[in-house]
Enzyme design. Sequence first.
Site, mmCIF file in Angstrom:
data_model
loop_
_atom_site.group_PDB
_atom_site.id
_atom_site.type_symbol
_atom_site.label_atom_id
_atom_site.label_comp_id
_atom_site.label_asym_id
_atom_site.label_seq_id
_atom_site.Cartn_x
_atom_site.Cartn_y
_atom_site.Cartn_z
ATOM 1 N N LYS A 60 66.136 81.575 9.802
ATOM 2 C CA LYS A 60 66.044 82.993 9.384
ATOM 3 C C LYS A 60 67.152 83.872 9.970
ATOM 4 O O LYS A 60 67.574 84.823 9.339
ATOM 5 C CB LYS A 60 64.678 83.563 9.749
ATOM 6 C CG LYS A 60 64.458 83.688 11.257
ATOM 7 C CD LYS A 60 63.038 84.077 11.593
ATOM 8 C CE LYS A 60 62.918 84.239 13.100
ATOM 9 N NZ LYS A 60 61.569 83.993 13.602
ATOM 10 N N ARG A 115 50.572 87.865 19.134
ATOM 11 C CA ARG A 115 51.106 88.095 17.805
ATOM 12 C C ARG A 115 50.182 87.323 16.869
ATOM 13 O O ARG A 115 48.992 87.630 16.828
ATOM 14 C CB ARG A 115 52.590 87.676 17.707
ATOM 15 C CG ARG A 115 53.284 88.354 16.516
ATOM 16 C CD ARG A 115 54.768 88.023 16.397
ATOM 17 N NE ARG A 115 55.011 86.632 16.001
ATOM 18 C CZ ARG A 115 56.209 86.107 15.859
ATOM 19 N NH1 ARG A 115 57.282 86.837 16.077
ATOM 20 N NH2 ARG A 115 56.356 84.843 15.486
HETATM 21 C C1 LIG Z 1 61.685 83.107 14.587
HETATM 22 C C2 LIG Z 1 60.611 82.164 14.930
HETATM 23 C C3 LIG Z 1 60.893 81.040 15.721
HETATM 24 C C4 LIG Z 1 62.254 80.781 16.324
HETATM 25 O O1 LIG Z 1 62.363 81.482 17.516
HETATM 26 P P1 LIG Z 1 63.714 81.414 18.397
HETATM 27 O O2 LIG Z 1 63.383 82.270 19.552
HETATM 28 O O3 LIG Z 1 64.797 81.970 17.545
HETATM 29 O O4 LIG Z 1 63.927 80.013 18.765
HETATM 30 C C5 LIG Z 1 59.865 80.158 15.971
HETATM 31 N N1 LIG Z 1 58.631 80.372 15.479
HETATM 32 C C6 LIG Z 1 58.321 81.433 14.718
HETATM 33 C C7 LIG Z 1 56.938 81.589 14.213
HETATM 34 C C8 LIG Z 1 59.296 82.379 14.426
HETATM 35 O O5 LIG Z 1 58.992 83.432 13.670
#
Ligand SMILES: *Cc1c(COP(=O)(O)O)cnc(C)c1O
Length: 354
Positions: A36, A131
């Site tokens: 993303k 969250r």
């Molecule tokens: C964005 C996201 C990640 C990745 O997190 P990083 O800190 O970029 O490694 C993992 N899990 C979920 C649910 C996310 O939204």
Amino acid sequence: MNYPLVEIYIEKIRHNAGYLVDFCSKHNIEVMGVSKGVCAMTPVVNAMLQAGIKKLGDSRIQNIISMRQNSLNCPIYLIRIPMLSEVAEVVRWADGSLNSEIDVIKALSQESVIQGKKHRVILMVDVGDLREGVMPEDVLDMVGKILGLPGVEFEGLGTNLGCYGGILASYENTKVLVDLAGDIEKRYGIKVKTLSGGNTATLKLLEKGGLAPGINQFRIGEAILLGTDVTNFRKVPGTLQDTMVLKTEVIEVKVKPSSPIGEIGRDAFGNIPVFVDKGPMKRAIVALGKQDCRIEGLTPVDETMEILGGSSDHLLVDVTNSRNIQVGSIIQFRMSYGAMLSLMTSEYVGKKIV
Ligand SMILES: *Cc1c(COP(=O)(O)O)cnc(C)c1O
């Protein structure tokens, strides 16, 4: 060349992905590459796959659709809880998703039956970051309900830390997931395949040997794309940080006072600005603003420069101690994850693979 421009050093991202795949696999952990941060840009995603990543995750169904349209065939998961209104697309384009609501999982099941598919469900558990996720005491019942649904496969449990509450991963909170998996296996006589226990912020716990044994997947974005870990405020050992640079063009350079002249109201975003009077300074304006970027997340590559602030379309930089800055000069910045997200999303910002 058009500015502003994000240059992406693809070899460095490939290095980071490869390093993390190796490091995690030594601990029997698979890496889900999270795309993303770069809006699932094809060359970046391909670099992740070439580095040995076998599964991808993205929070936006649009990004997943674009990956499929670019002929990506590996398993892809939606890593934000699906909206009820997007369930048909999620089943069509993604192999699985992270979930926490039984109504959504029921809808995924129904839609999967219609499309003749089995959609994989990872149940998110809230171990303290507050969250997404069901509370630990509700997990067993919820899994029972999921197992009764014909269109979905219960693949395992997941948790997310460090993102909202800033809660750090610990032995205790990752162990919650492992213990729950044990309870599920005993109660329902099934194998819990995946324990998706972390993200970039959890790497530190793994390095220290403090991760609960049994966790077998990390979903990693930031450490691959930027080599940083914002939650623990550090560089991730073994990774490179100079993976991307933002190039901006100077549109004005003038010596002006460091404190504005006149009565202070509110700025363009409704805040009351505060200034320190440092005497006259040489100030450059670059053509970039809050519409393009979370400017708090930028750091000038040239350490003699300092960001003064900005508005929707202008970023002001103190270049008093910098040489050769004139109209048309290019000023470069490193970016935080938040700044990268906004820059990659803005259609006003060019992107170039180097
Ligand atoms: C964005 C996201 C990640 C990745 O997190 P990083 O800190 O970029 O490694 C993992 N899990 C979920 C649910 C996310 O939204």
